[in-house]
Write an enzyme that holds these catalytic residues in place. Structure first.
Site, PDB file in Angstrom:
ATOM      1  N   GLU A 153     -15.066 -21.570 -35.106  1.00  0.00           N
ATOM      2  CA  GLU A 153     -15.670 -22.510 -34.171  1.00  0.00           C
ATOM      3  C   GLU A 153     -14.827 -23.787 -34.226  1.00  0.00           C
ATOM      4  O   GLU A 153     -14.659 -24.370 -35.300  1.00  0.00           O
ATOM      5  CB  GLU A 153     -17.119 -22.819 -34.572  1.00  0.00           C
ATOM      6  CG  GLU A 153     -17.772 -23.738 -33.572  1.00  0.00           C
ATOM      7  CD  GLU A 153     -19.220 -24.109 -33.921  1.00  0.00           C
ATOM      8  OE1 GLU A 153     -19.761 -23.571 -34.896  1.00  0.00           O
ATOM      9  OE2 GLU A 153     -19.769 -24.947 -33.193  1.00  0.00           O
ATOM     10  N   ARG A 162     -18.180 -15.192 -49.001  1.00  0.00           N
ATOM     11  CA  ARG A 162     -17.309 -16.310 -48.675  1.00  0.00           C
ATOM     12  C   ARG A 162     -16.704 -16.897 -49.936  1.00  0.00           C
ATOM     13  O   ARG A 162     -17.238 -16.730 -51.026  1.00  0.00           O
ATOM     14  CB  ARG A 162     -18.047 -17.379 -47.873  1.00  0.00           C
ATOM     15  CG  ARG A 162     -19.235 -18.004 -48.583  1.00  0.00           C
ATOM     16  CD  ARG A 162     -19.794 -19.216 -47.833  1.00  0.00           C
ATOM     17  NE  ARG A 162     -20.079 -19.008 -46.431  1.00  0.00           N
ATOM     18  CZ  ARG A 162     -19.525 -19.698 -45.402  1.00  0.00           C
ATOM     19  NH1 ARG A 162     -18.649 -20.598 -45.596  1.00  0.00           N
ATOM     20  NH2 ARG A 162     -19.860 -19.485 -44.189  1.00  0.00           N
ATOM     21  N   LYS A 165     -17.638 -27.344 -43.231  1.00  0.00           N
ATOM     22  CA  LYS A 165     -16.997 -28.256 -42.286  1.00  0.00           C
ATOM     23  C   LYS A 165     -17.836 -29.514 -42.084  1.00  0.00           C
ATOM     24  O   LYS A 165     -17.295 -30.586 -41.840  1.00  0.00           O
ATOM     25  CB  LYS A 165     -16.789 -27.550 -40.945  1.00  0.00           C
ATOM     26  CG  LYS A 165     -15.448 -26.833 -40.870  1.00  0.00           C
ATOM     27  CD  LYS A 165     -15.191 -26.263 -39.485  1.00  0.00           C
ATOM     28  CE  LYS A 165     -15.901 -24.942 -39.325  1.00  0.00           C
ATOM     29  NZ  LYS A 165     -15.522 -24.205 -38.115  1.00  0.00           N
TER      30      LYS A 165
HETATM   31  P1  ATP Z   1     -18.338 -23.739 -42.535  1.00  0.00           P
HETATM   32  O1  ATP Z   1     -19.667 -23.235 -42.964  1.00  0.00           O
HETATM   33  O2  ATP Z   1     -17.400 -24.047 -43.645  1.00  0.00           O
HETATM   34  O3  ATP Z   1     -18.415 -24.837 -41.560  1.00  0.00           O
HETATM   35  P2  ATP Z   1     -18.158 -21.687 -40.617  1.00  0.00           P
HETATM   36  O4  ATP Z   1     -18.490 -20.330 -41.068  1.00  0.00           O
HETATM   37  O5  ATP Z   1     -19.177 -22.396 -39.822  1.00  0.00           O
HETATM   38  O6  ATP Z   1     -17.634 -22.517 -41.830  1.00  0.00           O
HETATM   39  P3  ATP Z   1     -16.397 -20.819 -38.603  1.00  0.00           P
HETATM   40  O7  ATP Z   1     -15.411 -21.611 -37.842  1.00  0.00           O
HETATM   41  O8  ATP Z   1     -17.576 -20.294 -37.894  1.00  0.00           O
HETATM   42  O9  ATP Z   1     -16.827 -21.722 -39.815  1.00  0.00           O
HETATM   43  O10 ATP Z   1     -15.676 -19.650 -39.402  1.00  0.00           O
HETATM   44  C1  ATP Z   1     -14.698 -18.811 -38.865  1.00  0.00           C
HETATM   45  C2  ATP Z   1     -14.566 -17.609 -39.736  1.00  0.00           C
HETATM   46  O11 ATP Z   1     -14.201 -17.981 -41.043  1.00  0.00           O
HETATM   47  C3  ATP Z   1     -15.866 -16.855 -39.832  1.00  0.00           C
HETATM   48  O12 ATP Z   1     -15.597 -15.478 -39.664  1.00  0.00           O
HETATM   49  C4  ATP Z   1     -16.359 -17.139 -41.216  1.00  0.00           C
HETATM   50  O13 ATP Z   1     -17.071 -16.057 -41.717  1.00  0.00           O
HETATM   51  C5  ATP Z   1     -15.068 -17.381 -41.990  1.00  0.00           C
HETATM   52  N1  ATP Z   1     -15.287 -18.295 -43.103  1.00  0.00           N
HETATM   53  C6  ATP Z   1     -15.809 -19.524 -43.051  1.00  0.00           C
HETATM   54  N2  ATP Z   1     -15.925 -20.061 -44.279  1.00  0.00           N
HETATM   55  C7  ATP Z   1     -15.456 -19.138 -45.145  1.00  0.00           C
HETATM   56  C8  ATP Z   1     -15.310 -19.079 -46.559  1.00  0.00           C
HETATM   57  N3  ATP Z   1     -15.665 -20.093 -47.357  1.00  0.00           N
HETATM   58  N4  ATP Z   1     -14.782 -17.957 -47.100  1.00  0.00           N
HETATM   59  C9  ATP Z   1     -14.407 -16.937 -46.311  1.00  0.00           C
HETATM   60  N5  ATP Z   1     -14.521 -16.916 -44.985  1.00  0.00           N
HETATM   61  C10 ATP Z   1     -15.040 -18.002 -44.390  1.00  0.00           C
HETATM   62 MG    MG Z   2     -19.850 -20.885 -38.095  1.00  0.00          MG
END
Ligand code: ATP
Ligand code: MG
Length: 560
Positions: A34, A260, A270
């Site tokens: 995102e 994760r 984020k």
């Molecule tokens: P955050 O919670 O850190 O804001 P998010 O999951 O909202 O992260 P996205 O931009 O939606 O961020 O994530 C893009 C991809 O990266 C998704 O497939 C998510 O599962 C993966 N991802 C995000 N954080 C992690 C992590 N700590 N370890 C592994 N994969 C991750």
């Molecule tokens: Mg997300």
């Protein structure tokens, strides 16, 4: 095709089975960020996983911007995401996609569900919807608007799209089961009204799809075969399946969840990273203390180290926290293999070698990396006045001190053995200069008389070195688990996470270091010329990582 030499894992085993059974011919994965912030090292794990699988199986990996939310998304983030994925060494080719490009298709599918009596317009507020959702032990309460006719729903939904209603006044919800044990199936919201421009679709829309409504269909549109995501989406999977079933879509991505990445001494969400930037607690998304890919890049972490780290931690089904020392150790390994060695005196102490003729300069040819002659050599000017590290001298040496003290000898790396013959102090009694003599027979070998020299120290010429600024970075947080429980991560920042050293001295060969160039400063650590601030004649170096590997110790303790 599967790589025989690569350790397998549960994801590879599932893919192997899909290929063997013929369910799948070509492996298609995706990385779906995102664009509401910069990517962090957790995303790097996901990138390496998804692009790595596509590479190893001869398939492809899509880069999809999951840009369903107009409020938070910005073009700056889209650009940074692309730069980061490329820098990590991956290429999506022509497969760049945007969930926003599917808005029209998603809308048409939503109308299909409305007509089939599988979705309805709810006039309740977001709060009322949340309050009627129930709990794990109590069923939810049906909305008073749940039994509207398809015709009425269609009319209202179209008028939602046409912009007749204010933000928050209505939603479109899937009509599934308010008593389902899975809360995600209790009539989840599919659309909300937001009169806001979107960075990609402009003002074309004032209703926006929820992530859960967009995600599975986006995967289906692109023909994703393996939709790999983090564990929190496991409970959403039945909902994605429900949507695909209602729409009669034949393509079914296999969703596979993995844990994760969490790292000690690091915040990863984020939202928290954005707070650090917005509140000015760091210098920006690419502050070298940030766990963002942009921050790690500026810090000097090489991309191959992040790929090696992703490989080392592997994938698992259970949440855990990885020690940040393991990351640092992986970075050290990569730099140890690649970085040229050079000399930088952090806190200079002048040494006058009285036996060395005034004005004479000997240009010593020294290898950039002793075990890698192909990296070539540079010249170290040896002169009558040199700088050594202030703490490589002790007037009254402690037991076991192998460096310089009055009457004692030390080797200047690649240069001569010198003996301290005098100490000059200022009015306050502080040592400001040393007097030495050198042994002319020791440039390339041990003293002729067989006497032992205790230590070797780094140095630079006083007249032929260049001043430099050093930024010594340490962990951003002083607790292993910042923000845990009710704690406020702002109060857990490490006040010593950045120390700036002005007036360090570097050997002349480093004066023209290009932004992003990495070195080992002998006996000090690995450094990179700062990508933004280093200038010819005014070099700025960031500490990437110290030389001391603390991971080996931790690993040994864990084994016990
Ligand atoms: P955050 O919670 O850190 O804001 P998010 O999951 O909202 O992260 P996205 O931009 O939606 O961020 O994530 C893009 C991809 O990266 C998704 O497939 C998510 O599962 C993966 N991802 C995000 N954080 C992690 C992590 N700590 N370890 C592994 N994969 C991750
Ligand atoms: Mg997300």
């Amino acid at each position: 095709m599967p790589d025989e030499n690569r350790p397998t894992n549960f994801i590879r085993q599932l893919i192997d089975a899909d290929l063997a059974s013929g369910r799948v011919q070509e492996v298609v994965t995706r990385f779906p960020p995102e664009p509401n912030g910069y990517l962090h090292i957790g995303h790097a794990k996901s990138i390496c996983l998804n692009f790595g699988l596509a590479r190893d199986y001869g398939g492809r990996c899509h880069l999809r911007m999951d840009d369903t939310n107009p409020a938070k998304e910005e073009v700056e983030f889209v650009e940074s995401i692309k730069e980061d994925v490329r820098w990590l060494g991956f290429d999506w080719g022509r497969h760049e996609y945007h969930a926003a490009d599917y808005f029209e298709r998603l809308y048409a599918w939503a109308e299909e569900l409305v007509l089939a009596g599988k979705a309805y317009v709810d006039d309740q507020s977001a709060d009322a919807i949340r309050d009627s959702r129930g709990t794990l032990t109590e069923p939810g309460r049906p909305s008073p608007w749940r039994e509207r006719s398809p015709a009425e729903n269609l009319d209202l939904f179209r008028r939602m799209r046409a912009g007749e209603f204010p933000d928050g006044s209505r939603t479109l919800r899937a009509k599934i089961d308010m008593a389902s044990p899975n809360l995600n199936l209790r009539d989840p919201v599919m659309y909300r009204i937001k009169h806001q421009s979107h960075h990609r679709t402009g003002d074309a829309w004032c209703i926006y799809p929820m992530y859960d409504w967009a995600h599975g269909q986006s995967d289906a549109i692109e023909g994703i075969t393996h939709s790999i995501c983090t564990l929190e989406f496991e409970a959403h999977r039945p909902l994605y399946d429900w949507f695909l079933t209602q729409l009669g879509l034949a393509h079914r991505p296999r969703q596979i969840e993995f844990a994760r990445l969490n790292l000690t001494y690091t915040v990863m969400s984020k939202r928290l990273l954005a707070a650090l930037v917005k509140e000015g607690l760091v210098a920006g998304w690419d502050d070298p203390r940030m766990p963002t890919i942009a921050g790690l890049r500026r810090r000097g972490y090489p991309p191959e180290a992040l790929r090696a780290f992703a490989e080392r931690i592997g994938v698992a089904k259970a949440d855990s926290t990885v020690e940040v020392e393991l990351l640092e150790s992986t970075v050290r390994d990569a730099l140890n293999a690649s970085a040229p060695r050079a000399m930088c005196v952090h806190r200079p102490l002048k040494v006058v070698i009285e036996s060395w003729p005034e004005g004479e300069v000997e240009r010593i040819e020294a290898p950039w990396k002793q075990d890698a002659p192909e990296k070539g050599t540079r010249q170290l000017p040896f002169t009558r006045e040199v700088f050594i590290e202030r703490d490589d001298f002790m007037e009254v040496p402690v037991k076991g001190f192998k460096r310089l003290s009055p009457g004692k000898e030390v080797r200047l790396r690649y240069g001569y053995v010198v003996r301290c013959t005098g100490v000059v102090k200022d009015a306050a009694g502080e040592v400001v200069e040393l007097r030495c003599t050198h042994d002319p027979d020791t440039r390339t070998g041990a003293p002729k008389d067989g006497r032992k020299i205790g230590g070797t120290i780094h140095w630079v010429s006083a007249s032929n070195s260049v001043p430099a600024t050093l930024r010594l970075y340490d962990r951003l947080f002083q607790v292993p688990n910042p923000g845990a429980g009710d704690s406020d991560f702002r109060t857990q920042l490490n006040p010593a996470s950045l120390a700036v050293v002005e007036g360090a001295r570097i050997e002349p060969a480093l004066a023209g270091a290009a932004p992003g160039e990495r070195f080992q400063f002998e006996r000090k650590g690995y450094y990179v010329a700062d990508a933004k601030d280093t200038k010819p004649g005014a070099p700025v170096f960031n500490l990437i990582v110290s030389l001391r590997d603390t991971w080996a110790k931790i690993a040994a303790q864990e084994k016990q």
